[in-house]
Scaffold this motif. Sequence first.
Motif, PDB file in Angstrom:
ATOM      1  N   ALA A 201       0.832  -1.203   0.000  1.00 53.03           N
ATOM      2  CA  ALA A 201       0.000   0.000   0.000  1.00 53.03           C
ATOM      3  C   ALA A 201       0.868   1.254   0.000  1.00 53.03           C
ATOM      4  CB  ALA A 201      -0.925  -0.014   1.216  1.00 53.03           C
ATOM      5  N   GLU A 202       1.959   1.214   0.764  1.00 53.57           N
ATOM      6  CA  GLU A 202       2.863   2.372   0.828  1.00 53.57           C
ATOM      7  C   GLU A 202       3.553   2.592  -0.513  1.00 53.57           C
ATOM      8  OE1 GLU A 202       6.721   3.947   3.436  1.00 53.57           O
ATOM      9  OE2 GLU A 202       5.615   2.131   4.032  1.00 53.57           O
ATOM     10  N   ALA A 203       3.966   1.493  -1.165  1.00 53.85           N
ATOM     11  CA  ALA A 203       4.617   1.606  -2.469  1.00 53.85           C
ATOM     12  C   ALA A 203       3.647   2.129  -3.515  1.00 53.85           C
ATOM     13  CB  ALA A 203       5.178   0.245  -2.885  1.00 53.85           C
ATOM     14  N   MET A 204       2.376   1.705  -3.446  1.00 58.18           N
ATOM     15  CA  MET A 204       1.366   2.169  -4.404  1.00 58.18           C
ATOM     16  C   MET A 204       1.150   3.675  -4.277  1.00 58.18           C
ATOM     17  SD  MET A 204      -0.187  -0.209  -6.389  1.00 58.18           S
ATOM     18  CE  MET A 204      -1.896   0.284  -6.593  1.00 58.18           C
ATOM     19  N   GLU A 205       1.249   4.207  -3.046  1.00 57.93           N
ATOM     20  CA  GLU A 205       1.028   5.626  -2.824  1.00 57.93           C
ATOM     21  C   GLU A 205       2.097   6.478  -3.508  1.00 57.93           C
ATOM     22  OE1 GLU A 205      -1.434   7.323  -1.471  1.00 57.93           O
ATOM     23  OE2 GLU A 205      -2.557   5.459  -1.191  1.00 57.93           O
ATOM     24  N   LEU A 242       3.676   1.500 -18.996  1.00 57.78           N
ATOM     25  CA  LEU A 242       3.385   2.078 -17.690  1.00 57.78           C
ATOM     26  C   LEU A 242       3.169   0.992 -16.631  1.00 57.78           C
ATOM     27  CD1 LEU A 242       1.018   5.013 -18.733  1.00 57.78           C
ATOM     28  CD2 LEU A 242       3.329   5.219 -17.765  1.00 57.78           C
ATOM     29  N   GLU A 243       2.482  -0.052 -17.022  1.00 57.34           N
ATOM     30  CA  GLU A 243       2.241  -1.168 -16.088  1.00 57.34           C
ATOM     31  C   GLU A 243       3.564  -1.806 -15.662  1.00 57.34           C
ATOM     32  OE1 GLU A 243       0.504  -5.723 -16.147  1.00 57.34           O
ATOM     33  OE2 GLU A 243      -0.245  -4.307 -17.645  1.00 57.34           O
ATOM     34  N   LYS A 244       4.424  -2.057 -16.637  1.00 58.03           N
ATOM     35  CA  LYS A 244       5.713  -2.683 -16.352  1.00 58.03           C
ATOM     36  C   LYS A 244       6.562  -1.793 -15.447  1.00 58.03           C
ATOM     37  CE  LYS A 244       9.742  -4.723 -18.620  1.00 58.03           C
ATOM     38  NZ  LYS A 244      10.390  -5.033 -19.923  1.00 58.03           N
ATOM     39  N   ASN A 245       6.599  -0.498 -15.750  1.00 68.40           N
ATOM     40  CA  ASN A 245       7.386   0.431 -14.924  1.00 68.40           C
ATOM     41  C   ASN A 245       6.833   0.524 -13.508  1.00 68.40           C
ATOM     42  OD1 ASN A 245       9.038   0.982 -17.105  1.00 68.40           O
ATOM     43  ND2 ASN A 245       7.905   2.830 -17.715  1.00 68.40           N
ATOM     44  N   ALA A 246       5.501   0.518 -13.391  1.00 70.75           N
ATOM     45  CA  ALA A 246       4.867   0.618 -12.073  1.00 70.75           C
ATOM     46  C   ALA A 246       5.173  -0.615 -11.224  1.00 70.75           C
ATOM     47  CB  ALA A 246       3.363   0.806 -12.222  1.00 70.75           C
ATOM     48  N   VAL A 247       5.097  -1.785 -11.840  1.00 66.89           N
ATOM     49  CA  VAL A 247       5.396  -3.031 -11.113  1.00 66.89           C
ATOM     50  C   VAL A 247       6.850  -3.054 -10.654  1.00 66.89           C
ATOM     51  CG1 VAL A 247       5.602  -5.533 -11.350  1.00 66.89           C
ATOM     52  CG2 VAL A 247       3.567  -4.367 -12.240  1.00 66.89           C
ATOM     53  N   THR A 249       8.732  -0.471 -10.080  1.00 69.25           N
ATOM     54  CA  THR A 249       8.883   0.525  -9.019  1.00 69.25           C
ATOM     55  C   THR A 249       8.438  -0.035  -7.670  1.00 69.25           C
ATOM     56  OG1 THR A 249       8.541   2.352 -10.579  1.00 69.25           O
ATOM     57  CG2 THR A 249       8.179   2.823  -8.238  1.00 69.25           C
ATOM     58  N   ILE A 250       7.306  -0.742  -7.678  1.00 68.39           N
ATOM     59  CA  ILE A 250       6.785  -1.336  -6.437  1.00 68.39           C
ATOM     60  C   ILE A 250       7.762  -2.375  -5.900  1.00 68.39           C
ATOM     61  CG2 ILE A 250       4.983  -2.845  -5.523  1.00 68.39           C
ATOM     62  CD1 ILE A 250       2.988  -1.381  -7.307  1.00 68.39           C
ATOM     63  N   ARG A 251       8.300  -3.197  -6.776  1.00 65.98           N
ATOM     64  CA  ARG A 251       9.267  -4.215  -6.350  1.00 65.98           C
ATOM     65  C   ARG A 251      10.495  -3.583  -5.704  1.00 65.98           C
ATOM     66  NH1 ARG A 251       9.056  -8.102 -11.738  1.00 65.98           N
ATOM     67  NH2 ARG A 251       7.192  -9.312 -11.117  1.00 65.98           N
ATOM     68  N   GLU A 252      10.959  -2.527  -6.301  1.00 63.78           N
ATOM     69  CA  GLU A 252      12.143  -1.834  -5.765  1.00 63.78           C
ATOM     70  C   GLU A 252      11.845  -1.206  -4.415  1.00 63.78           C
ATOM     71  OE1 GLU A 252      13.261   0.925  -8.769  1.00 63.78           O
ATOM     72  OE2 GLU A 252      13.973  -0.623 -10.166  1.00 63.78           O
ATOM     73  N   GLU A 253      10.655  -0.604  -4.288  1.00 56.79           N
ATOM     74  CA  GLU A 253      10.285   0.053  -3.023  1.00 56.79           C
ATOM     75  C   GLU A 253      10.162  -0.980  -1.903  1.00 56.79           C
ATOM     76  OE1 GLU A 253       9.923   3.121  -2.227  1.00 56.79           O
ATOM     77  OE2 GLU A 253      10.023   4.102  -4.154  1.00 56.79           O
ATOM     78  N   ILE A 254       9.543  -2.135  -2.209  1.00 55.40           N
ATOM     79  CA  ILE A 254       9.367  -3.173  -1.188  1.00 55.40           C
ATOM     80  C   ILE A 254      10.723  -3.774  -0.821  1.00 55.40           C
ATOM     81  CG2 ILE A 254       8.393  -5.464  -0.750  1.00 55.40           C
ATOM     82  CD1 ILE A 254       5.964  -4.653  -2.355  1.00 55.40           C
ATOM     83  N   ALA A 255      11.598  -3.949  -1.822  1.00 52.94           N
ATOM     84  CA  ALA A 255      12.911  -4.520  -1.570  1.00 52.94           C
ATOM     85  C   ALA A 255      13.741  -3.595  -0.672  1.00 52.94           C
ATOM     86  CB  ALA A 255      13.645  -4.761  -2.881  1.00 52.94           C
TER      87      ALA A 255
END
Length: 257
Positions: A201-205, A242-247, A249-255
Amino acid sequence: MRKVEICGVDTAGLPLLTAKESDELLHRLKAGDAAARERFIVGNMRLVLSLVKRFWATDANADDVFQAGCIGLLKAIDNFDLSVGVRFSTYAVPMILGEIKRFLRDGNSLRVSRSIRDTAYKILKTRERLEEEHKEATIAKIAEAMQVREREVVYALDAISDPVSLFEPVYNKSGDALLLMDQIADVKNNDEVWTERADLAEAMERLGERERKILFLRYFEGKTQTEISAEVGISQAQVSRLEKNAVNTIREEIACD
């Protein structure tokens, strides 16, 4: 289940026909005597009851089983041939038992095909044979002996297993029952899962509004990239990028977290 009542009548008080009475009533009912037919049916309900007792260990309602047996009795009466030269009870017993077994089988909440039941029967016989030979009757050994895949053995055995209620008590002490559902862990709502959801949720924000909308439409509403492109107003190639970049980004933020 010491007695079975049908239409308010206790079967313990049902009459019992002699062999002579039974033979006379059979000839009369075959000639169309309705009163003889009714008396013959009532006089043979004790036979049905004696067969119903074989199924007292089942979870089925006794009245329902008894009525299924009575249907078998009626079929036996209608199909009995006086010229065959056998006693009516000899002819009726397998028909009554068949009707009861059909009721119990068809009344099961899960319908199992005959081919699967046949496979399960062969599996049980194979397991019995292996155990008699003092061999370990594992799923792998049974599959090997039957020359089938292990998953077929597992599937067939699962199919014939009776379903168990989650509210079935598995332990009872001092009046406090422990239910089956109390022993089932919720692997979807543990601390680790809640932490992952919070991180997600935090990464999505941190994504842009358009990227969040694309991910929502794609993964929560199950829409295709083509459908999303029409709704958002951009090309399918842009949606994909955009979908690929967003995914990523989320992976990097969670990592990083």
